[in-house]
Design a protein around this motif. Sequence first.
Motif, PDB file in Angstrom:
ATOM      1  N   ALA A  62       0.826  -1.211   0.000  1.00 23.57           N
ATOM      2  CA  ALA A  62       0.000   0.000   0.000  1.00 23.57           C
ATOM      3  C   ALA A  62       0.856   1.256   0.000  1.00 23.57           C
ATOM      4  N   LYS A  63       2.053   1.187   0.584  1.00 22.27           N
ATOM      5  CA  LYS A  63       2.930   2.349   0.646  1.00 22.27           C
ATOM      6  C   LYS A  63       4.029   2.330  -0.406  1.00 22.27           C
ATOM      7  N   PHE A  64       4.511   1.136  -0.751  1.00 23.61           N
ATOM      8  CA  PHE A  64       5.686   1.044  -1.620  1.00 23.61           C
ATOM      9  C   PHE A  64       5.399   0.408  -2.971  1.00 23.61           C
ATOM     10  N   GLY A  65       4.175  -0.029  -3.197  1.00 22.67           N
ATOM     11  CA  GLY A  65       3.845  -0.634  -4.479  1.00 22.67           C
ATOM     12  C   GLY A  65       4.731  -1.834  -4.784  1.00 22.67           C
ATOM     13  N   ARG A  75       7.411  -4.678  11.531  1.00 22.08           N
ATOM     14  CA  ARG A  75       6.002  -4.270  11.573  1.00 22.08           C
ATOM     15  C   ARG A  75       5.890  -2.779  11.860  1.00 22.08           C
ATOM     16  N   ALA A  76       6.646  -2.303  12.849  1.00 21.07           N
ATOM     17  CA  ALA A  76       6.614  -0.874  13.174  1.00 21.07           C
ATOM     18  C   ALA A  76       7.123  -0.049  11.993  1.00 21.07           C
ATOM     19  N   GLY A  77       8.126  -0.579  11.282  1.00 21.34           N
ATOM     20  CA  GLY A  77       8.679   0.140  10.143  1.00 21.34           C
ATOM     21  C   GLY A  77       7.663   0.357   9.041  1.00 21.34           C
ATOM     22  N   VAL A  78       6.824  -0.662   8.769  1.00 22.82           N
ATOM     23  CA  VAL A  78       5.775  -0.514   7.761  1.00 22.82           C
ATOM     24  C   VAL A  78       4.773   0.540   8.198  1.00 22.82           C
ATOM     25  N   GLU A  79       4.358   0.480   9.456  1.00 17.26           N
ATOM     26  CA  GLU A  79       3.337   1.402   9.951  1.00 17.26           C
ATOM     27  C   GLU A  79       3.814   2.853   9.908  1.00 17.26           C
ATOM     28  N   GLN A  80       5.090   3.072  10.190  1.00 19.50           N
ATOM     29  CA  GLN A  80       5.594   4.427  10.354  1.00 19.50           C
ATOM     30  C   GLN A  80       6.272   4.983   9.101  1.00 19.50           C
ATOM     31  N   ALA A  81       6.493   4.148   8.102  1.00 16.85           N
ATOM     32  CA  ALA A  81       7.210   4.603   6.903  1.00 16.85           C
ATOM     33  C   ALA A  81       6.387   5.603   6.099  1.00 16.85           C
ATOM     34  N   THR A  82       7.077   6.519   5.455  1.00 12.41           N
ATOM     35  CA  THR A  82       6.445   7.477   4.556  1.00 12.41           C
ATOM     36  C   THR A  82       6.041   6.778   3.265  1.00 12.41           C
ATOM     37  N   LEU A 167      14.371  14.938   9.166  1.00 13.87           N
ATOM     38  CA  LEU A 167      14.292  14.468  10.539  1.00 13.87           C
ATOM     39  C   LEU A 167      12.901  13.895  10.820  1.00 13.87           C
ATOM     40  N   ASP A 168      12.885  12.659  11.284  1.00 11.06           N
ATOM     41  CA  ASP A 168      11.630  11.994  11.655  1.00 11.06           C
ATOM     42  C   ASP A 168      11.765  11.534  13.099  1.00 11.06           C
ATOM     43  N   PRO A 169      11.477  12.412  14.071  1.00  8.56           N
ATOM     44  CA  PRO A 169      11.648  12.029  15.476  1.00  8.56           C
ATOM     45  C   PRO A 169      10.787  10.822  15.834  1.00  8.56           C
ATOM     46  N   ALA A 170      11.326   9.951  16.679  1.00  7.31           N
ATOM     47  CA  ALA A 170      10.566   8.796  17.146  1.00  7.31           C
ATOM     48  C   ALA A 170       9.425   9.291  18.023  1.00  7.31           C
ATOM     49  N   ARG A 171       8.191   8.995  17.600  1.00  5.37           N
ATOM     50  CA  ARG A 171       7.007   9.442  18.330  1.00  5.37           C
ATOM     51  C   ARG A 171       6.285   8.284  19.001  1.00  5.37           C
ATOM     52  N   ARG A 172       6.950   7.124  19.002  1.00  4.56           N
ATOM     53  CA  ARG A 172       6.379   5.937  19.635  1.00  4.56           C
ATOM     54  C   ARG A 172       7.471   5.270  20.465  1.00  4.56           C
TER      55      ARG A 172
END
Length: 395
Positions: A62-65, A75-82, A167-172
């Motif tokens: 859904a994010k990377f085609g 799992r966290a990487g998929v959820e948080q990736a741009t 910069l993508d600060p860790a928010r979790r």
Amino acid sequence: MDQGELDALLTSEGLALLDALDPVETTADVARAVSRLRAEGHSPDLVSAVVGQSRLRLRAEAKFGPFASRMLFTRAGVEQATRMAVAAHHAARFRRAGIGRVADLGCGIGGDALAFAGSGLDVLAVDADPVTAALAAYNLRPFGDAVEVRSARAEEVDLAGWDAVWLDPARRTAGHSETRRVAPSDYSPSLDWAHELGERMPVGMKLGPAHDREAIPDGVEAQWVSVDGSTVEVVLWSGALAREGVGRAALVIRGEASHELTSAGDTEDEPVRELGAFLHEPEGAVIRARLVGEVARSLEAGPVAPGIAYLTGDAAVTTPFVTSFRVRETLPADAKALAKALRARGIGTLEIKKRGVDIDPALFRKKLNLRGDESATLFVTRIGGKRTAILADRV
């Protein structure tokens, strides 16, 4: 994913096994794949890693085609990736600003770094978690020497020689699977550190779309982004990355098309109007950026009530910054009376939208006992201090 699973996966055997595995979609698929791979003599760590990655690749599409099929994830990487479509816009801004070398601090599994490198930038990708950094290195390997990946804390990185920072600060909370959100005071790196960095060099900082607007420093550009109807982020741009005269922006992406609305600051709302022939629902990015007034003026429309972000008017016009509906009629907002009215109109498929009222659309739909072949959209909101139901059709 733990270090043992990572070590087992990052081998020629592990990667070949992953690429050869049929898609793993359901719980039954997982059970069959695990049983078969264990029967073939593969280690528990390798089986867990391969099956887990197969499932994550499906989620990441859904994010990377199609790129997802050649990447590795947590799992966290998929959820948080741009999303790739959004990352491409980020990369284009760095290019337009004349940036050649960017440090991506908090790179995660490498979503934005992929777009930066793909646009020709030299990239330093940094993540505090060693496992996540290793996956980023794998995902970025096609770019060779143009990308360097490190595991380090953002505050420890020497930025000498780098033109700008993403910069993508860790928010979790830390982790590769189950994580929870933390308060802005607990972001890593801290917002104070990030804002101070933005005063010294060009910085683009990705934050959640609900970030406190009062905490946005003066002199930066705040750009909210919506993708296919969901508001996904706000980016604070500073230095050469901030556009002159732009303080607030709403970027709306739908499919392959993108449109942007900009302003020096928040725009003034239009006066409230009586319900007209059309109802317009602004994109979330427009609402967050407080540019609803600007959109209303372009539509010759106004809000249906104070503080309610539904616009109404009689002009048969629309814009990419709203979804427009033709109003059929107003109906009783009481569930029992509304159910009777909808059945009389043969409406069996109903999209329910709400603002300013405390209802759960899913539970409300069950009370309506819908039957029929017709479809429509129902808005439940407050007009004139009263709960109001508006039946409409998408334009």
